[in-house]
Scaffold this motif. Sequence first.
Motif, PDB file in Angstrom:
ATOM      1  N   HIS A   1       0.861  -1.184   0.000  1.00 25.06           N
ATOM      2  CA  HIS A   1       0.000   0.000   0.000  1.00 25.06           C
ATOM      3  C   HIS A   1       0.894   1.229   0.000  1.00 25.06           C
ATOM      4  N   ILE A   2       0.526   2.220  -0.800  1.00 28.28           N
ATOM      5  CA  ILE A   2       1.271   3.471  -0.807  1.00 28.28           C
ATOM      6  C   ILE A   2       0.317   4.634  -0.561  1.00 28.28           C
ATOM      7  N   GLU A   3       0.884   5.722  -0.073  1.00 26.55           N
ATOM      8  CA  GLU A   3       0.100   6.917   0.189  1.00 26.55           C
ATOM      9  C   GLU A   3       0.545   8.018  -0.759  1.00 26.55           C
ATOM     10  N   VAL A   4      -0.421   8.638  -1.451  1.00 29.68           N
ATOM     11  CA  VAL A   4      -0.124   9.702  -2.406  1.00 29.68           C
ATOM     12  C   VAL A   4      -1.090  10.862  -2.162  1.00 29.68           C
ATOM     13  N   PRO A   5      -0.780  12.051  -2.669  1.00 32.45           N
ATOM     14  CA  PRO A   5      -1.673  13.202  -2.478  1.00 32.45           C
ATOM     15  C   PRO A   5      -3.061  12.945  -3.059  1.00 32.45           C
ATOM     16  N   ASP A   6      -4.075  13.474  -2.396  1.00 30.05           N
ATOM     17  CA  ASP A   6      -5.452  13.254  -2.846  1.00 30.05           C
ATOM     18  C   ASP A   6      -5.805  14.058  -4.094  1.00 30.05           C
ATOM     19  N   THR A   7      -4.868  14.864  -4.582  1.00 25.46           N
ATOM     20  CA  THR A   7      -5.109  15.665  -5.783  1.00 25.46           C
ATOM     21  C   THR A   7      -4.668  14.946  -7.061  1.00 25.46           C
ATOM     22  N   TRP A   8      -4.041  13.786  -6.907  1.00 23.38           N
ATOM     23  CA  TRP A   8      -3.550  13.070  -8.087  1.00 23.38           C
ATOM     24  C   TRP A   8      -4.697  12.540  -8.937  1.00 23.38           C
ATOM     25  N   THR A   9      -4.471  12.542 -10.244  1.00 20.55           N
ATOM     26  CA  THR A   9      -5.442  11.973 -11.182  1.00 20.55           C
ATOM     27  C   THR A   9      -5.092  10.517 -11.455  1.00 20.55           C
ATOM     28  N   ALA A  10      -5.997   9.802 -12.111  1.00 20.05           N
ATOM     29  CA  ALA A  10      -5.801   8.370 -12.363  1.00 20.05           C
ATOM     30  C   ALA A  10      -4.572   8.106 -13.215  1.00 20.05           C
ATOM     31  N   ASP A  11      -4.305   8.965 -14.202  1.00 23.47           N
ATOM     32  CA  ASP A  11      -3.141   8.728 -15.064  1.00 23.47           C
ATOM     33  C   ASP A  11      -1.831   8.904 -14.298  1.00 23.47           C
ATOM     34  N   ARG A  12      -1.798   9.847 -13.343  1.00 28.01           N
ATOM     35  CA  ARG A  12      -0.590  10.042 -12.520  1.00 28.01           C
ATOM     36  C   ARG A  12      -0.383   8.829 -11.607  1.00 28.01           C
ATOM     37  N   ILE A  13      -1.459   8.313 -11.060  1.00 26.53           N
ATOM     38  CA  ILE A  13      -1.361   7.127 -10.196  1.00 26.53           C
ATOM     39  C   ILE A  13      -0.895   5.923 -11.002  1.00 26.53           C
ATOM     40  N   ASP A  14      -1.428   5.763 -12.198  1.00 31.61           N
ATOM     41  CA  ASP A  14      -1.043   4.632 -13.050  1.00 31.61           C
ATOM     42  C   ASP A  14       0.440   4.696 -13.409  1.00 31.61           C
ATOM     43  N   GLU A  15       0.924   5.886 -13.741  1.00 33.40           N
ATOM     44  CA  GLU A  15       2.334   6.064 -14.067  1.00 33.40           C
ATOM     45  C   GLU A  15       3.221   5.716 -12.876  1.00 33.40           C
ATOM     46  N   THR A  16       2.831   6.192 -11.699  1.00 30.06           N
ATOM     47  CA  THR A  16       3.595   5.919 -10.482  1.00 30.06           C
ATOM     48  C   THR A  16       3.600   4.438 -10.153  1.00 30.06           C
ATOM     49  N   ASP A  17       2.462   3.801 -10.322  1.00 34.16           N
ATOM     50  CA  ASP A  17       2.338   2.357 -10.086  1.00 34.16           C
ATOM     51  C   ASP A  17       3.342   1.588 -10.932  1.00 34.16           C
ATOM     52  N   ARG A  18       3.420   1.917 -12.211  1.00 35.35           N
ATOM     53  CA  ARG A  18       4.335   1.210 -13.123  1.00 35.35           C
ATOM     54  C   ARG A  18       5.799   1.481 -12.780  1.00 35.35           C
ATOM     55  N   ARG A  19       6.090   2.695 -12.374  1.00 34.92           N
ATOM     56  CA  ARG A  19       7.471   3.022 -11.995  1.00 34.92           C
ATOM     57  C   ARG A  19       7.892   2.248 -10.759  1.00 34.92           C
ATOM     58  N   ILE A  20       6.984   2.108  -9.822  1.00 33.81           N
ATOM     59  CA  ILE A  20       7.275   1.352  -8.602  1.00 33.81           C
ATOM     60  C   ILE A  20       7.534  -0.110  -8.924  1.00 33.81           C
ATOM     61  N   GLU A  21       6.668  -0.711  -9.735  1.00 33.75           N
ATOM     62  CA  GLU A  21       6.820  -2.122 -10.096  1.00 33.75           C
ATOM     63  C   GLU A  21       8.163  -2.365 -10.781  1.00 33.75           C
ATOM     64  N   GLN A  22       8.546  -1.465 -11.699  1.00 35.70           N
ATOM     65  CA  GLN A  22       9.807  -1.623 -12.418  1.00 35.70           C
ATOM     66  C   GLN A  22      11.009  -1.474 -11.486  1.00 35.70           C
ATOM     67  N   ALA A  23      10.954  -0.472 -10.595  1.00 34.93           N
ATOM     68  CA  ALA A  23      12.074  -0.218  -9.688  1.00 34.93           C
ATOM     69  C   ALA A  23      12.294  -1.387  -8.729  1.00 34.93           C
ATOM     70  N   VAL A  24      11.207  -1.933  -8.192  1.00 30.60           N
ATOM     71  CA  VAL A  24      11.317  -3.054  -7.250  1.00 30.60           C
ATOM     72  C   VAL A  24      11.837  -4.302  -7.949  1.00 30.60           C
ATOM     73  N   TRP A  25      11.394  -4.526  -9.182  1.00 36.78           N
ATOM     74  CA  TRP A  25      11.867  -5.703  -9.922  1.00 36.78           C
ATOM     75  C   TRP A  25      13.361  -5.594 -10.221  1.00 36.78           C
ATOM     76  N   GLU A  26      13.810  -4.425 -10.630  1.00 37.24           N
ATOM     77  CA  GLU A  26      15.222  -4.252 -10.974  1.00 37.24           C
ATOM     78  C   GLU A  26      16.117  -4.372  -9.749  1.00 37.24           C
ATOM     79  N   LYS A  27      15.617  -3.932  -8.577  1.00 35.69           N
ATOM     80  CA  LYS A  27      16.464  -3.945  -7.376  1.00 35.69           C
ATOM     81  C   LYS A  27      16.462  -5.303  -6.681  1.00 35.69           C
ATOM     82  N   GLU A  28      15.290  -5.916  -6.492  1.00 38.32           N
ATOM     83  CA  GLU A  28      15.190  -7.128  -5.680  1.00 38.32           C
ATOM     84  C   GLU A  28      14.587  -8.324  -6.419  1.00 38.32           C
ATOM     85  N   HIS A  29      14.220  -8.150  -7.688  1.00 42.44           N
ATOM     86  CA  HIS A  29      13.569  -9.216  -8.463  1.00 42.44           C
ATOM     87  C   HIS A  29      12.316  -9.730  -7.752  1.00 42.44           C
ATOM     88  N   VAL A  30      11.543  -8.788  -7.263  1.00 42.62           N
ATOM     89  CA  VAL A  30      10.260  -9.079  -6.622  1.00 42.62           C
ATOM     90  C   VAL A  30       9.156  -8.534  -7.518  1.00 42.62           C
TER      91      VAL A  30
END
Length: 222
Positions: free
Chosen positions: A103-132
């Motif tokens: 679970h992550i916490e983000v500002p309540d002003t974010w739109t769906a496209d900003r959340i989607d972009e952040t979601d994908r960046r998180i998934e990629q970063a975690v996979w590259e660092k820990e292969h999770v």
Amino acid sequence: MEASGKDGLNDSVMSGTVVSCALLYRFVGICMEAWVSLVIAVFIIKSGIDITREALSKIIGERTDPAVAESVKEEIMKVPGVTEAYDLFFNDYGPAKKVASVHIEVPDTWTADRIDETDRRIEQAVWEKEHVILSAVGIYAKNTKDPESRKIEEKIRSILGHSPHILQMHEFYADCPQIRFDLIIDINVKNRQEEYSEILEECRKAYPDHDVQITLDADVSD
């Protein structure tokens, strides 16, 4: 393969023991077969229990290495805009097959496209660092539009600071007439539910005009 290796080791130990007993009887005349058989039986039983315990531990689920969990959270917190990361839950299906949710916490002003972009960046970063593999990223909003929300959070945290058994408070959101957040109380506390009820009552007394909702959460990664 590890179990097969232990089985081979057991066979070697038993064969060596039998040969030793035969030589002892042949040259010294002492018969040790009965006692040695008992020792071998205990050795086999212990080995079987250890192998079974290890296999069941993997099947039922093991606690993730705290260092890995901390590394994953650090990568998530590096992503711009993410203010909190919690409720990190792992499923370990063997080497290089770890699946997790967070679970992550983000500002309540974010739109769906900003959340989607952040979601994908998180998934990629975690996979590259820990292969999770992050199979799910839950989103919780942080109230950035109402300055009063920050004051309420600070007061709630001061109330929670009276208890040494509280490990964490997260998912806080205050928006009149509601205050809601998750609370983690040490699982080793015997009167955990009682302490939760006392905290809930104290928060409701502090804000009688609000609907205070506290979810008793579990510590699943730290």
